[in-house]
Design an enzyme around this catalytic site. Structure first.
Site, PDB file in Angstrom:
ATOM      1  N   ARG A 146       3.606  -5.895  -6.841  1.00  0.00           N
ATOM      2  CA  ARG A 146       2.747  -5.571  -5.704  1.00  0.00           C
ATOM      3  C   ARG A 146       1.578  -4.709  -6.174  1.00  0.00           C
ATOM      4  O   ARG A 146       1.562  -4.238  -7.313  1.00  0.00           O
ATOM      5  CB  ARG A 146       3.543  -4.856  -4.595  1.00  0.00           C
ATOM      6  CG  ARG A 146       4.311  -3.670  -5.169  1.00  0.00           C
ATOM      7  CD  ARG A 146       4.443  -2.541  -4.262  1.00  0.00           C
ATOM      8  NE  ARG A 146       3.166  -1.983  -3.906  1.00  0.00           N
ATOM      9  CZ  ARG A 146       2.452  -1.188  -4.707  1.00  0.00           C
ATOM     10  NH1 ARG A 146       2.855  -0.860  -5.925  1.00  0.00           N
ATOM     11  NH2 ARG A 146       1.305  -0.703  -4.283  1.00  0.00           N
ATOM     12  N   GLY A 147       0.615  -4.517  -5.254  1.00  0.00           N
ATOM     13  CA  GLY A 147      -0.630  -3.845  -5.627  1.00  0.00           C
ATOM     14  C   GLY A 147      -1.595  -4.946  -6.030  1.00  0.00           C
ATOM     15  O   GLY A 147      -1.238  -5.836  -6.806  1.00  0.00           O
TER      16      GLY A 147
ATOM     17  N   ARG B  52       0.775 -14.377  -0.406  1.00  0.00           N
ATOM     18  CA  ARG B  52       0.332 -13.245   0.422  1.00  0.00           C
ATOM     19  C   ARG B  52      -1.156 -13.446   0.726  1.00  0.00           C
ATOM     20  O   ARG B  52      -1.900 -13.897  -0.137  1.00  0.00           O
ATOM     21  CB  ARG B  52       0.527 -11.884  -0.298  1.00  0.00           C
ATOM     22  CG  ARG B  52       1.994 -11.515  -0.510  1.00  0.00           C
ATOM     23  CD  ARG B  52       2.146 -10.086  -1.014  1.00  0.00           C
ATOM     24  NE  ARG B  52       1.983  -9.105   0.067  1.00  0.00           N
ATOM     25  CZ  ARG B  52       1.933  -7.791  -0.145  1.00  0.00           C
ATOM     26  NH1 ARG B  52       1.990  -7.299  -1.380  1.00  0.00           N
ATOM     27  NH2 ARG B  52       1.809  -6.956   0.870  1.00  0.00           N
TER      28      ARG B  52
ATOM     29  N   GLN C  94       5.983   2.815  -0.259  1.00  0.00           N
ATOM     30  CA  GLN C  94       5.395   2.779  -1.613  1.00  0.00           C
ATOM     31  C   GLN C  94       4.992   4.175  -2.082  1.00  0.00           C
ATOM     32  O   GLN C  94       4.987   4.453  -3.274  1.00  0.00           O
ATOM     33  CB  GLN C  94       4.155   1.862  -1.625  1.00  0.00           C
ATOM     34  CG  GLN C  94       4.445   0.384  -1.451  1.00  0.00           C
ATOM     35  CD  GLN C  94       4.370  -0.035  -0.008  1.00  0.00           C
ATOM     36  OE1 GLN C  94       4.608   0.750   0.902  1.00  0.00           O
ATOM     37  NE2 GLN C  94       4.023  -1.288   0.242  1.00  0.00           N
TER      38      GLN C  94
ATOM     39  N   ASP D 126      -7.157  -3.541  -1.071  1.00  0.00           N
ATOM     40  CA  ASP D 126      -6.767  -4.948  -1.278  1.00  0.00           C
ATOM     41  C   ASP D 126      -7.930  -5.908  -1.123  1.00  0.00           C
ATOM     42  O   ASP D 126      -7.904  -7.011  -1.657  1.00  0.00           O
ATOM     43  CB  ASP D 126      -5.644  -5.311  -0.322  1.00  0.00           C
ATOM     44  CG  ASP D 126      -4.353  -4.655  -0.793  1.00  0.00           C
ATOM     45  OD1 ASP D 126      -4.210  -3.434  -0.561  1.00  0.00           O
ATOM     46  OD2 ASP D 126      -3.548  -5.325  -1.447  1.00  0.00           O
TER      47      ASP D 126
ATOM     48  N   ASN E 128      -6.724  -1.917   3.288  1.00  0.00           N
ATOM     49  CA  ASN E 128      -5.722  -1.293   2.404  1.00  0.00           C
ATOM     50  C   ASN E 128      -4.441  -1.123   3.221  1.00  0.00           C
ATOM     51  O   ASN E 128      -4.396  -1.445   4.422  1.00  0.00           O
ATOM     52  CB  ASN E 128      -6.235   0.044   1.850  1.00  0.00           C
ATOM     53  CG  ASN E 128      -5.336   0.590   0.751  1.00  0.00           C
ATOM     54  OD1 ASN E 128      -4.960  -0.146  -0.157  1.00  0.00           O
ATOM     55  ND2 ASN E 128      -4.957   1.854   0.823  1.00  0.00           N
ATOM     56  N   LYS E 129      -3.436  -0.622   2.571  1.00  0.00           N
ATOM     57  CA  LYS E 129      -2.109  -0.479   3.192  1.00  0.00           C
ATOM     58  C   LYS E 129      -2.188   0.136   4.580  1.00  0.00           C
ATOM     59  O   LYS E 129      -2.967   1.072   4.812  1.00  0.00           O
ATOM     60  CB  LYS E 129      -1.240   0.366   2.263  1.00  0.00           C
ATOM     61  CG  LYS E 129       0.181   0.619   2.690  1.00  0.00           C
ATOM     62  CD  LYS E 129       0.963  -0.623   3.052  1.00  0.00           C
ATOM     63  CE  LYS E 129       0.947  -1.718   2.012  1.00  0.00           C
ATOM     64  NZ  LYS E 129       1.433  -3.028   2.545  1.00  0.00           N
TER      65      LYS E 129
HETATM   66  O1  MRU Z   1       1.765  -4.266   0.139  1.00  0.00           O
HETATM   67  P1  MRU Z   1       1.351  -3.660  -1.164  1.00  0.00           P
HETATM   68  O2  MRU Z   1       2.306  -2.635  -1.656  1.00  0.00           O
HETATM   69  O3  MRU Z   1       1.028  -4.718  -2.203  1.00  0.00           O
HETATM   70  O4  MRU Z   1      -0.010  -2.912  -0.814  1.00  0.00           O
HETATM   71  C1  MRU Z   1      -0.693  -2.279  -1.848  1.00  0.00           C
HETATM   72  C2  MRU Z   1      -1.824  -1.458  -1.418  1.00  0.00           C
HETATM   73  O5  MRU Z   1      -2.194  -1.413  -0.272  1.00  0.00           O
HETATM   74  C3  MRU Z   1      -2.563  -0.736  -2.505  1.00  0.00           C
HETATM   75  O6  MRU Z   1      -3.145   0.421  -2.005  1.00  0.00           O
HETATM   76  C4  MRU Z   1      -3.672  -1.630  -3.065  1.00  0.00           C
HETATM   77  O7  MRU Z   1      -3.191  -2.897  -3.425  1.00  0.00           O
HETATM   78  C5  MRU Z   1      -4.337  -1.011  -4.224  1.00  0.00           C
HETATM   79  S1  MRU Z   1      -3.374  -1.224  -5.714  1.00  0.00           S
HETATM   80  C6  MRU Z   1      -4.245  -0.595  -7.012  1.00  0.00           C
END
Ligand code: MRU
Length: 355
Positions: free
Chosen positions: A51-52, A94, A203, A244, A254-255
């Site tokens: 993830r990320g 995703r 996370q 993202d 973003n998250k």
């Molecule tokens: O759902 P996730 O854990 O993949 O979401 C990740 C995020 O929102 C991170 O902040 C983003 O991908 C930046 S990673 C360098």
């Protein structure tokens, strides 16, 4: 941080395997998964084992290469059909992180280039291997440079709030939003980092707090609803987040919870910085309204992490995995090509010149 960083995504080409650090079982267990089937790679991305945004892109590039490596297609045209099928499948894992599509498109551009040069399937396979390794290697350098740029915005001894995990394991190395923290830590900046736990998938608690603790950074874990009090108490002088997808006008997905943090930061007059490689900037998306937001299962909210279910049976649940922070709330967007400031429609475009 030279050397001793865990590689969360790696290709073991000799064994036709994608090796992933399973991020769903951290910090309790450090488990590496060895994936050989494209369905397993899809599942790992969907279930956030990897993830990320940057790490997802790297995994997809390796995944599409491994998916077509065993192909026995005798012509490049037939091989291209196998490639397109694997690419479309992985792209459905995703929707929000643009790095997934960016990496798969880059792999396809390489395929097409080789095809135009009349290369046969074996040569195209070699080219795909090299392209996927380049995507990983470049990400490492890119994140380091983001860290160096972002560090110029930060003073020693400040408090920094971060949300979700934008660290080493979300990228090839260094992270995006955590990169300046690691670099500053090595240079004696003595940052005090506050990590939002980041409901519902935690996370921040499971990954960011763990990563920073390993690196001996001063980190304090807070629940998401405590961001306001730590700001009010004067403990935070900067917010750093990853992202993202950044739209052409600077709106940033973003998250989930990030936009709330940005609104709080504005209220308390705290700079809000987004750290992003150019591969996360999607100039084809005019605004945040054009970014697809992933919705995930109700179970992540009602049951996950609890010993018994914590919500009434059959209650309606809404579980968007991301939100969009309006560009007006963002002080700067830090990339490997420099720092973009408001007036993002122009300042982001400038970064892509000569790219
Ligand atoms: O759902 P996730 O854990 O993949 O979401 C990740 C995020 O929102 C991170 O902040 C983003 O991908 C930046 S990673 C360098």
């Amino acid at each position: 941080m030279e050397g001793n960083v865990i590689q969360s995504v790696r290709l073991d080409d000799a064994n036709d395997t994608l090796v992933l650090l399973d991020q769903t079982v951290l910090p309790e267990q450090m488990t590496f998964l060895s994936l050989t089937k494209v369905e397993e790679v899809w599942d790992a991305i969907y279930h956030l084992k990897v993830r990320g945004a940057p790490a997802i892109g790297i995994a997809a590039a390796y995944g599409v290469y491994l998916a077509v490596k065993p192909s026995s297609a005798e012509t490049t045209a037939a091989f291209y059909k196998d490639f397109k099928k694997a690419k479309a499948y992985l792209a459905s894992s995703r929707p929000t992180a643009v790095n997934l599509f960016w990496a798969l498109d880059r792999m396809e551009r390489r395929f097409v280039k080789e095809m135009e040069e009349n290369k046969g399937p074996v040569e195209v396979k070699h080219a795909l291997y090299h392209e996927s390794e380049m995507i990983r290697d470049e990400d490492e350098q890119v994140c380091k440079t983001i860290g160096e740029h972002a560090l110029t915005l930060l003073k020693p001894n400040i408090g920094i709030l971060t949300h979700c995990n934008a660290g080493t394991i979300a990228t090839a190395k260094y992270g995006t939003a955590l990169a300046p923290i690691y670099l500053g830590n090595e240079q004696g900046y003595n940052f005090k980092v506050f990590a939002d736990e980041t409901r519902p998938l935690l996370q921040g608690a499971r990954l960011t707090a763990w990563e920073l603790q390993q690196a001996k950074v001063d980190v304090t874990l807070i629940c998401d609803n405590m961001a306001s009090i730590v700001m009010k108490e004067g403990k935070i002088q900067a917010v750093l987040v990853g992202c993202d997808r950044v739209a052409a006008n600077g709106d940033t997905a973003n998250k989930i919870g990030t936009s709330g943090v940005a609104i709080l930061a504005k209220h308390y007059n705290i700079p809000f910085y987004v750290c992003a490689p150019l591969s996360t900037i999607d100039l084809a998306c005019a605004t945040g309204d054009d970014i697809e937001i992933e919705n995930r299962s109700a179970e992540e909210v009602t049951d996950k992490w609890y010993e018994t279910r914590m919500a009434p049976e059959d209650v309606k649940v809404y579980n968007p995995a991301f939100d969009v922070t309006d560009h007006s709330l963002i002080t700067a967007i830090v990339t490997e090509k420099g720092i973009a400031y408001p007036g993002y429609e122009n300042s982001l475009k400038v970064l892509f010149k000569d790219n």
